[in-house]
Design a protein around this motif. Sequence first.
Motif, PDB file in Angstrom:
ATOM      1  N   VAL A  89      44.452   0.993  10.531  1.00 61.73           N
ATOM      2  CA  VAL A  89      45.074   0.355  12.094  1.00 61.73           C
ATOM      3  C   VAL A  89      45.852   1.927  12.281  1.00 61.73           C
ATOM      4  O   VAL A  89      46.473   1.825  11.934  1.00 61.73           O
ATOM      5  CB  VAL A  89      45.723  -0.696  12.110  1.00 61.73           C
ATOM      6  CG1 VAL A  89      46.722  -1.381  13.492  1.00 61.73           C
ATOM      7  CG2 VAL A  89      44.755  -2.380  12.120  1.00 61.73           C
ATOM      8  N   THR A 114      45.826   0.309  17.893  1.00 64.59           N
ATOM      9  CA  THR A 114      44.079   1.154  17.762  1.00 64.59           C
ATOM     10  C   THR A 114      43.486   0.463  16.566  1.00 64.59           C
ATOM     11  O   THR A 114      43.989   0.529  15.432  1.00 64.59           O
ATOM     12  CB  THR A 114      43.740   2.280  18.828  1.00 64.59           C
ATOM     13  OG1 THR A 114      44.471   2.470  19.552  1.00 64.59           O
ATOM     14  CG2 THR A 114      42.571   2.541  19.099  1.00 64.59           C
ATOM     15  N   SER A 115      42.190  -0.697  16.116  1.00 64.81           N
ATOM     16  CA  SER A 115      42.016  -0.195  15.092  1.00 64.81           C
ATOM     17  C   SER A 115      40.352   0.533  15.112  1.00 64.81           C
ATOM     18  O   SER A 115      39.508   0.444  16.285  1.00 64.81           O
ATOM     19  CB  SER A 115      40.988  -1.792  15.577  1.00 64.81           C
ATOM     20  OG  SER A 115      40.103  -2.239  16.258  1.00 64.81           O
ATOM     21  N   GLN A 156      39.182   0.467  19.109  1.00 64.13           N
ATOM     22  CA  GLN A 156      39.099  -0.860  20.111  1.00 64.13           C
ATOM     23  C   GLN A 156      40.623  -0.745  20.323  1.00 64.13           C
ATOM     24  O   GLN A 156      41.360  -0.755  19.188  1.00 64.13           O
ATOM     25  CB  GLN A 156      38.541  -1.928  19.625  1.00 64.13           C
ATOM     26  CG  GLN A 156      38.798  -3.521  21.048  1.00 64.13           C
ATOM     27  CD  GLN A 156      38.752  -4.900  20.407  1.00 64.13           C
ATOM     28  OE1 GLN A 156      38.262  -5.035  19.017  1.00 64.13           O
ATOM     29  NE2 GLN A 156      38.419  -5.286  21.464  1.00 64.13           N
ATOM     30  N   GLN A 198      44.097  -2.014  20.647  1.00 69.26           N
ATOM     31  CA  GLN A 198      44.244  -3.839  20.592  1.00 69.26           C
ATOM     32  C   GLN A 198      45.257  -4.242  21.727  1.00 69.26           C
ATOM     33  O   GLN A 198      45.868  -5.783  21.868  1.00 69.26           O
ATOM     34  CB  GLN A 198      45.060  -4.115  19.419  1.00 69.26           C
ATOM     35  CG  GLN A 198      43.988  -3.910  18.108  1.00 69.26           C
ATOM     36  CD  GLN A 198      42.864  -4.460  18.263  1.00 69.26           C
ATOM     37  OE1 GLN A 198      43.172  -5.357  18.897  1.00 69.26           O
ATOM     38  NE2 GLN A 198      41.614  -4.329  18.550  1.00 69.26           N
ATOM     39  N   PRO A 257      43.560  -6.265  25.352  1.00 74.13           N
ATOM     40  CA  PRO A 257      42.195  -5.594  23.957  1.00 74.13           C
ATOM     41  C   PRO A 257      41.979  -4.874  24.970  1.00 74.13           C
ATOM     42  O   PRO A 257      41.196  -5.290  25.785  1.00 74.13           O
ATOM     43  CB  PRO A 257      42.263  -6.627  22.968  1.00 74.13           C
ATOM     44  CG  PRO A 257      42.886  -8.389  22.958  1.00 74.13           C
ATOM     45  CD  PRO A 257      43.276  -8.337  24.475  1.00 74.13           C
TER      46      PRO A 257
END
Length: 364
Positions: A117, A135-136, A154, A156, A191
Amino acid sequence: MDDLAQIRTLMSVPPPTPEVVAEGRALLTAAFQESTRREPTVGRIRRAVRAARWTALGAGLLGVAATTAVVLSSSEPPAPVPGHSVTTLSARDVFLAAADSTSRTPATGKYWVRKAVNGMQHGTPDNRYVLQETTSVETWAPRTPGGRVWLIRQEQGAVPATPKDEKAWRAAGSPRSWTYHDPESTLSAEPGERHALWDDTGKSLTLLGVPMTPETLNALPTTPEGIRAYLEKVITKGYSSEPIDMNAELYGVGTQLVMNFPVSPEVRAAVYRMCAALPGVTALGKVTDPLGRTGEAVGFQEGPAVRTRFVLDTATGQPLASESTYTYRGRQYETYTAIDSIAWTDEEPALPAKQSPMNRPARP
């Protein structure tokens, strides 16, 4: 700049300086440095980093990354509880304990998988308050040369960074998106879509411009003396004739190497032992990382503008987080990369519908 370029840049340059932070945002992770809403060019970041190198040190993430971080809790050791003693390890003890544990970590499987993360704080377009964006990022790096590397990211969403910022956000009407200019882009509180980026060239993961291919990683020295000599060459070439603090660079690049790349347990242990012998590294005691885990923290500070923190689990030898706090024009900005897990697996990645090649030709 597109997502792929952002990821490649993350892997090949030092962490952001206060100037870069003030101008932009980092999606590590990996992640993911952007100017205001998009990432600066590699040259722009390097120029800014080198210009501020003698007053501030950034600790490296992969962001894949990498990352490639932030001080979200006090860096001071915990206060003793009456009737109990608190043992604070020295920085040398922390690294040596992690090295001993790392040497016992298994490393078998088809893919090295790093789930992380990335967090970054940056001002709103009108600079009325600060936003925290996360952001993951998943990195899937194959053990076999020539295999496909996958980076799955992705966004978030963004939220006010502190209660004070939340109050200012509510006073501004509680917006759910923020539009930036030059370049034009929009940051959302919602997201985003999962996006998979792939590479077959072996050049997507780099350390100061050196591609970290499976062959290169397998050939890395496994002694502290050997890995220091190797990293000194990489650093010297990466910075050319620029004046640098070699000990600071060894610490930053060394921690970036174990955070962001599929190195063997023996190489990771060698890096930890190298760091244990570096002057200027200090122990910060037990801390809580951005994901709420307890670990031993070490820090390296060069000048008053930047504080960095590297958090480890000494029982397993796994790095937990790389964190930085920058002060710029009286305002504090925080960034981090927190590793949720690192493991080898024979499973295949669960890929989203949105996919792009990393090394597609640049737009004219």
